[in-house]
Design a protein around this motif. Structure first.
Motif, short mmCIF file in Angstrom:
data_model
loop_
_atom_site.label_atom_id
_atom_site.label_comp_id
_atom_site.label_asym_id
_atom_site.label_seq_id
_atom_site.Cartn_x
_atom_site.Cartn_y
_atom_site.Cartn_z
N ILE A 64 37.65 48.68 21.37
CA ILE A 64 37.20 49.81 22.18
C ILE A 64 37.95 49.87 23.51
N TYR A 65 38.15 48.70 24.12
CA TYR A 65 38.80 48.65 25.42
C TYR A 65 40.32 48.49 25.34
N GLY A 66 40.85 48.33 24.14
CA GLY A 66 42.29 48.22 23.97
C GLY A 66 42.88 46.94 24.50
N THR A 67 42.16 45.83 24.32
CA THR A 67 42.66 44.54 24.79
C THR A 67 42.79 43.56 23.62
N ASP A 68 43.35 42.40 23.92
CA ASP A 68 43.51 41.36 22.91
C ASP A 68 43.12 40.02 23.53
N GLU A 69 41.84 39.93 23.92
CA GLU A 69 41.36 38.76 24.65
C GLU A 69 40.27 37.99 23.90
N VAL A 70 40.15 38.20 22.59
CA VAL A 70 39.04 37.61 21.84
C VAL A 70 39.06 36.09 21.88
N SER A 71 40.19 35.51 21.59
CA SER A 71 40.28 34.04 21.55
C SER A 71 39.98 33.44 22.92
N ARG A 72 40.52 34.05 23.96
CA ARG A 72 40.27 33.55 25.32
C ARG A 72 38.81 33.66 25.68
N ALA A 73 38.19 34.78 25.32
CA ALA A 73 36.78 34.98 25.64
C ALA A 73 35.91 33.94 24.95
N MET A 74 36.20 33.65 23.69
CA MET A 74 35.42 32.63 22.97
C MET A 74 35.61 31.26 23.59
N GLU A 75 36.84 30.96 23.98
CA GLU A 75 37.11 29.66 24.60
C GLU A 75 36.39 29.53 25.94
N ARG A 76 36.48 30.56 26.79
CA ARG A 76 35.93 30.45 28.12
C ARG A 76 34.39 30.38 28.10
N ARG B 159 38.39 44.96 32.55
CA ARG B 159 38.02 45.77 33.71
C ARG B 159 37.77 44.89 34.93
N PRO B 160 38.15 45.37 36.12
CA PRO B 160 38.12 44.51 37.30
C PRO B 160 36.76 44.36 37.97
N LEU B 161 35.87 45.34 37.83
CA LEU B 161 34.58 45.28 38.51
C LEU B 161 33.48 44.92 37.51
N TRP B 162 32.87 43.76 37.70
CA TRP B 162 31.76 43.34 36.85
C TRP B 162 30.45 43.66 37.57
N PRO C 215 38.73 55.04 38.38
CA PRO C 215 38.13 55.41 37.09
C PRO C 215 38.21 54.25 36.09
N GLU C 216 37.19 54.17 35.24
CA GLU C 216 37.14 53.18 34.16
C GLU C 216 37.42 51.75 34.65
N SER C 217 36.78 51.40 35.76
CA SER C 217 36.99 50.07 36.32
C SER C 217 35.80 49.14 36.12
N VAL C 218 34.68 49.66 35.58
CA VAL C 218 33.43 48.90 35.54
C VAL C 218 33.15 48.33 34.16
N ALA C 219 32.75 47.05 34.15
CA ALA C 219 32.16 46.42 32.97
C ALA C 219 30.74 46.03 33.35
N TYR C 220 29.75 46.49 32.57
CA TYR C 220 28.34 46.31 32.91
C TYR C 220 27.69 45.36 31.92
N ALA C 221 26.91 44.41 32.44
CA ALA C 221 26.16 43.48 31.60
C ALA C 221 24.75 43.35 32.15
N ALA C 222 23.77 43.65 31.30
CA ALA C 222 22.37 43.58 31.72
C ALA C 222 21.59 42.71 30.74
N MET D 112 41.27 46.64 43.74
CA MET D 112 40.25 47.62 43.38
C MET D 112 39.06 47.47 44.32
N ASP D 113 38.79 48.51 45.09
CA ASP D 113 37.66 48.51 46.01
C ASP D 113 36.55 49.41 45.48
#
Length: 212
Positions: A91-103, A135-138, A63-70, A1-2
């Motif tokens: 909302i994003y259709g993922t199943d990464e909750v446990s991994r996110a809490m761990e990381r 999403r690939p672009l933070w 399209p739909e490649s951005v995750a924004y954090a401010a 993703m560029d």
């Protein structure tokens, strides 16, 4: 993703603050924005993220490649840590909750309401949302605000893992996240000039923009 930004101009409060911004960000790479306070780093990030329109120029990416954090963590105060992340994962259709809490070192706080977290814990939860977006672009605006030294190091590791997996990061930060290969883009040459301050030949100045 560029991500490719071409001759971009962006405004704050109806006043153009940056113009002729050019750069390309490839998969696996990070780009850090630098410049004095008020130059328009946040405005540029918001424009790239699609939160406000550009004055001129082009932002090209998938399209739909951005995750924004401010600065705002975007948390629901009465939901727990796990529930907040589950909300965004749905909302994003993922199943990464446990991994996110761990990381982001939040597993022990999974059942605590967001309103009962410290400022640093809220920031870690806000940043954990990046991991559930898929999403690939933070796009990150001063992401380490309120974080202690250990948490800054933790987030630096998370960003490096994201890059190693083929993601990319565009950020404004003055904190060293240990991103040895990150490029730096100084926005000072892209500061918009008012008609009164623009000298002869400004429109043809080859150094009015900067490419990274």
């Amino acid at each position: 993703m560029d991500l490719t930004v071409t001759d971009l101009a962006c405004a704050r409060g109806g006043v153009t603050v940056l113009e002729r911004v050019n750069f390309r960000l490839a998969a696996g790479a990070a780009l850090i924005l630098r410049g004095p306070n008020g130059i328009g780093k946040t405005t540029l990030l918001r424009t790239v993220a699609g939160l406000q329109p550009a004055v001129a120029g082009d932002v090209s990416m998938a399209p739909e490649s951005v995750a924004y954090a401010a600065h705002a963590d975007g948390l629901k105060a009465t939901l727990t840590v796990a529930e907040n992340l589950a909300f965004w994962a749905a909302i994003y259709g993922t199943d990464e909750v446990s991994r996110a809490m761990e990381r982001m070192n939040l597993a022990a706080l999974a059942d605590r309401q967001a309103q009962n977290l410290s400022a640093g814990q809220k920031r870690r939860l806000g940043l954990a949302r990046l991991l559930v977006t898929g999403r690939p672009l933070w796009v990150l605006d001063e992401p380490t605000v309120s974080l202690d030294v250990a948490s800054v190091a933790l987030f630096g590791t998370v960003v490096r893992e994201h890059l190693a997996s083929g993601g990319s990061a565009l950020m404004a930060t003055h904190i060293d996240l240990g991103l040895a290969e990150a490029e730096v883009l100084d926005l000072t040459p892209c500061r918009a000039r008012s008609p009164a301050s623009a000298g002869p030949g400004t429109d043809d100045d080859p150094f009015a923009g900067v490419t990274a």
